[in-house]
Design a protein around this motif. Structure first.
Motif, PDB file in Angstrom:
ATOM      1  N   LEU A  63       0.841  -1.194   0.000  1.00 63.09           N
ATOM      2  CA  LEU A  63       0.000   0.000   0.000  1.00 63.09           C
ATOM      3  C   LEU A  63       0.877   1.245   0.000  1.00 63.09           C
ATOM      4  O   LEU A  63       1.717   1.430   0.875  1.00 63.09           O
ATOM      5  CB  LEU A  63      -0.918  -0.007   1.228  1.00 63.09           C
ATOM      6  N   ALA A  64       0.676   2.116  -0.989  1.00 67.62           N
ATOM      7  CA  ALA A  64       1.518   3.306  -1.155  1.00 67.62           C
ATOM      8  C   ALA A  64       1.229   4.334  -0.069  1.00 67.62           C
ATOM      9  O   ALA A  64       0.130   4.401   0.479  1.00 67.62           O
ATOM     10  CB  ALA A  64       1.264   3.926  -2.529  1.00 67.62           C
ATOM     11  N   THR A  65       2.235   5.149   0.209  1.00 64.30           N
ATOM     12  CA  THR A  65       2.056   6.236   1.170  1.00 64.30           C
ATOM     13  C   THR A  65       1.507   7.483   0.482  1.00 64.30           C
ATOM     14  O   THR A  65       0.900   8.325   1.125  1.00 64.30           O
ATOM     15  CB  THR A  65       3.386   6.579   1.869  1.00 64.30           C
ATOM     16  N   ALA A  66       1.725   7.610  -0.823  1.00 62.37           N
ATOM     17  CA  ALA A  66       1.203   8.759  -1.571  1.00 62.37           C
ATOM     18  C   ALA A  66      -0.151   8.398  -2.188  1.00 62.37           C
ATOM     19  O   ALA A  66      -0.376   7.261  -2.589  1.00 62.37           O
ATOM     20  CB  ALA A  66       2.188   9.145  -2.672  1.00 62.37           C
ATOM     21  N   ARG A  67      -1.033   9.392  -2.249  1.00 58.55           N
ATOM     22  CA  ARG A  67      -2.353   9.160  -2.817  1.00 58.55           C
ATOM     23  C   ARG A  67      -2.231   8.965  -4.328  1.00 58.55           C
ATOM     24  O   ARG A  67      -1.524   9.710  -4.993  1.00 58.55           O
ATOM     25  CB  ARG A  67      -3.261  10.354  -2.521  1.00 58.55           C
ATOM     26  N   PRO A  68      -2.933   7.971  -4.880  1.00 53.70           N
ATOM     27  CA  PRO A  68      -2.916   7.805  -6.335  1.00 53.70           C
ATOM     28  C   PRO A  68      -3.654   8.956  -7.022  1.00 53.70           C
ATOM     29  O   PRO A  68      -4.351   9.741  -6.371  1.00 53.70           O
ATOM     30  CB  PRO A  68      -3.629   6.470  -6.561  1.00 53.70           C
ATOM     31  N   SER A  69      -3.521   9.036  -8.321  1.00 56.63           N
ATOM     32  CA  SER A  69      -4.199  10.100  -9.076  1.00 56.63           C
ATOM     33  C   SER A  69      -5.709   9.932  -8.973  1.00 56.63           C
ATOM     34  O   SER A  69      -6.216   8.846  -8.686  1.00 56.63           O
ATOM     35  CB  SER A  69      -3.771  10.047 -10.548  1.00 56.63           C
ATOM     36  N   TRP A  70      -6.421  11.019  -9.257  1.00 54.12           N
ATOM     37  CA  TRP A  70      -7.887  10.944  -9.226  1.00 54.12           C
ATOM     38  C   TRP A  70      -8.398   9.958 -10.273  1.00 54.12           C
ATOM     39  O   TRP A  70      -9.397   9.277 -10.049  1.00 54.12           O
ATOM     40  CB  TRP A  70      -8.503  12.324  -9.437  1.00 54.12           C
ATOM     41  N   PHE A  71      -7.720   9.880 -11.404  1.00 56.70           N
ATOM     42  CA  PHE A  71      -8.114   8.920 -12.437  1.00 56.70           C
ATOM     43  C   PHE A  71      -7.983   7.491 -11.911  1.00 56.70           C
ATOM     44  O   PHE A  71      -8.875   6.668 -12.102  1.00 56.70           O
ATOM     45  CB  PHE A  71      -7.270   9.099 -13.703  1.00 56.70           C
ATOM     46  N   ALA A  72      -6.852   7.190 -11.246  1.00 54.52           N
ATOM     47  CA  ALA A  72      -6.646   5.841 -10.693  1.00 54.52           C
ATOM     48  C   ALA A  72      -7.701   5.525  -9.636  1.00 54.52           C
ATOM     49  O   ALA A  72      -8.209   4.397  -9.578  1.00 54.52           O
ATOM     50  CB  ALA A  72      -5.243   5.715 -10.110  1.00 54.52           C
ATOM     51  N   ILE A  73      -8.037   6.503  -8.817  1.00 56.31           N
ATOM     52  CA  ILE A  73      -9.053   6.287  -7.786  1.00 56.31           C
ATOM     53  C   ILE A  73     -10.411   6.005  -8.427  1.00 56.31           C
ATOM     54  O   ILE A  73     -11.107   5.051  -8.067  1.00 56.31           O
ATOM     55  CB  ILE A  73      -9.129   7.489  -6.824  1.00 56.31           C
ATOM     56  N   ALA A  74     -10.794   6.831  -9.403  1.00 55.52           N
ATOM     57  CA  ALA A  74     -12.086   6.644 -10.076  1.00 55.52           C
ATOM     58  C   ALA A  74     -12.134   5.300 -10.802  1.00 55.52           C
ATOM     59  O   ALA A  74     -13.124   4.559 -10.697  1.00 55.52           O
ATOM     60  CB  ALA A  74     -12.341   7.792 -11.049  1.00 55.52           C
ATOM     61  N   ALA A  75     -11.072   4.968 -11.528  1.00 56.92           N
ATOM     62  CA  ALA A  75     -11.034   3.689 -12.254  1.00 56.92           C
ATOM     63  C   ALA A  75     -11.045   2.521 -11.273  1.00 56.92           C
ATOM     64  O   ALA A  75     -11.713   1.501 -11.508  1.00 56.92           O
ATOM     65  CB  ALA A  75      -9.805   3.632 -13.157  1.00 56.92           C
ATOM     66  N   GLY A  76     -10.315   2.651 -10.174  1.00 54.78           N
ATOM     67  CA  GLY A  76     -10.274   1.593  -9.166  1.00 54.78           C
ATOM     68  C   GLY A  76     -11.643   1.319  -8.575  1.00 54.78           C
ATOM     69  O   GLY A  76     -12.078   0.168  -8.485  1.00 54.78           O
ATOM     70  N   PHE A  77     -12.349   2.379  -8.190  1.00 52.52           N
ATOM     71  CA  PHE A  77     -13.691   2.184  -7.630  1.00 52.52           C
ATOM     72  C   PHE A  77     -14.667   1.661  -8.677  1.00 52.52           C
ATOM     73  O   PHE A  77     -15.540   0.855  -8.365  1.00 52.52           O
ATOM     74  CB  PHE A  77     -14.208   3.473  -6.989  1.00 52.52           C
TER      75      PHE A  77
END
Length: 195
Positions: A63-77
């Motif tokens: 698990l990364a310490t930095a937040r992923p991009s908004w695109f990665a978050i949206a695609a992930g969900f």
């Protein structure tokens, strides 16, 4: 970040042990036929205990310490929601007992090729792959992508074992179904063979 880690961790914990569960059951289903309840307990506890321990030990690296991009978050969900839909639909179409392997262990049940299964042979596994890709996008670490690259062939091997068991149980009907219906996506990835 904690919320993203919690979601990614839950998905990893829920999905990664599934092939281990089936690897315990499929090759040995004749052994488990007289021990159905023990099979579920043994396979479930073994798979999810091992998976949980490994995930806990390597959680900081996965698990990364930095937040992923908004695109990665949206695609992930979005991918995780695809899994939630497929899981609910498969559970409704097959029932919980068949979903966890009761038919395989008892040698009962009829071949089901309706609903989602009219379009893909393995909608539950398609959802599993989608959820894991979604979790990897939320987790944001190269190590998790490497883990998934190693895990995928293992999962595909377990799916082959399941298909072999289905072919043994349902014979020519399953073989015809297997040739007609793609495995994971509702369209073939290659052109059909000429006969």
């Amino acid at each position: 970040m904690r919320f993203l880690h919690a979601v990614a961790g839950f998905i990893l914990f829920f999905e990664l042990p599934i092939p281990i569960y089936w690897l315990i059951l499929h090759p040995f289903n004749s052994f488990w036929r007289t021990r159905v309840r023990a099979a579920f307990w043994f396979a479930g506890l073994t798979a999810w205990t091992c998976g949980g321990i490994v995930l806990w030990i390597f959680r900081h690296a996965l698990l990364a310490t930095a937040r992923p991009s908004w695109f990665a978050i949206a695609a992930g969900f979005a991918l995780i929601l695809v899994e939630a839909y497929l899981f609910a639909r498969v559970e409704r179409e097959l029932g919980a007992r068949r979903l966890v392997g009761h038919a395989e262990l008892t040698g009962t049940g009829e071949m089901f090729s309706g609903g989602l299964y009219a379009y893909v042979r393995h909608p539950r596994y398609a959802g599993m792959f989608a959820a894991l890709l979604g979790a990897a996008l939320l987790a944001g670490t190269p190590l998790l992508w490497i883990v998934l690259a190693i895990w995928c062939p293992f999962a595909l091997l377990v799916i082959r074992l399941e298909e072999r068991e289905l072919a043994a149980r349902f014979g020519a009907n399953y073989e015809a179904y297997r040739k007609r219906v793609p495995a994971f996506l509702p369209f073939p990835l290659r052109a059909p063979e000429k006969q």
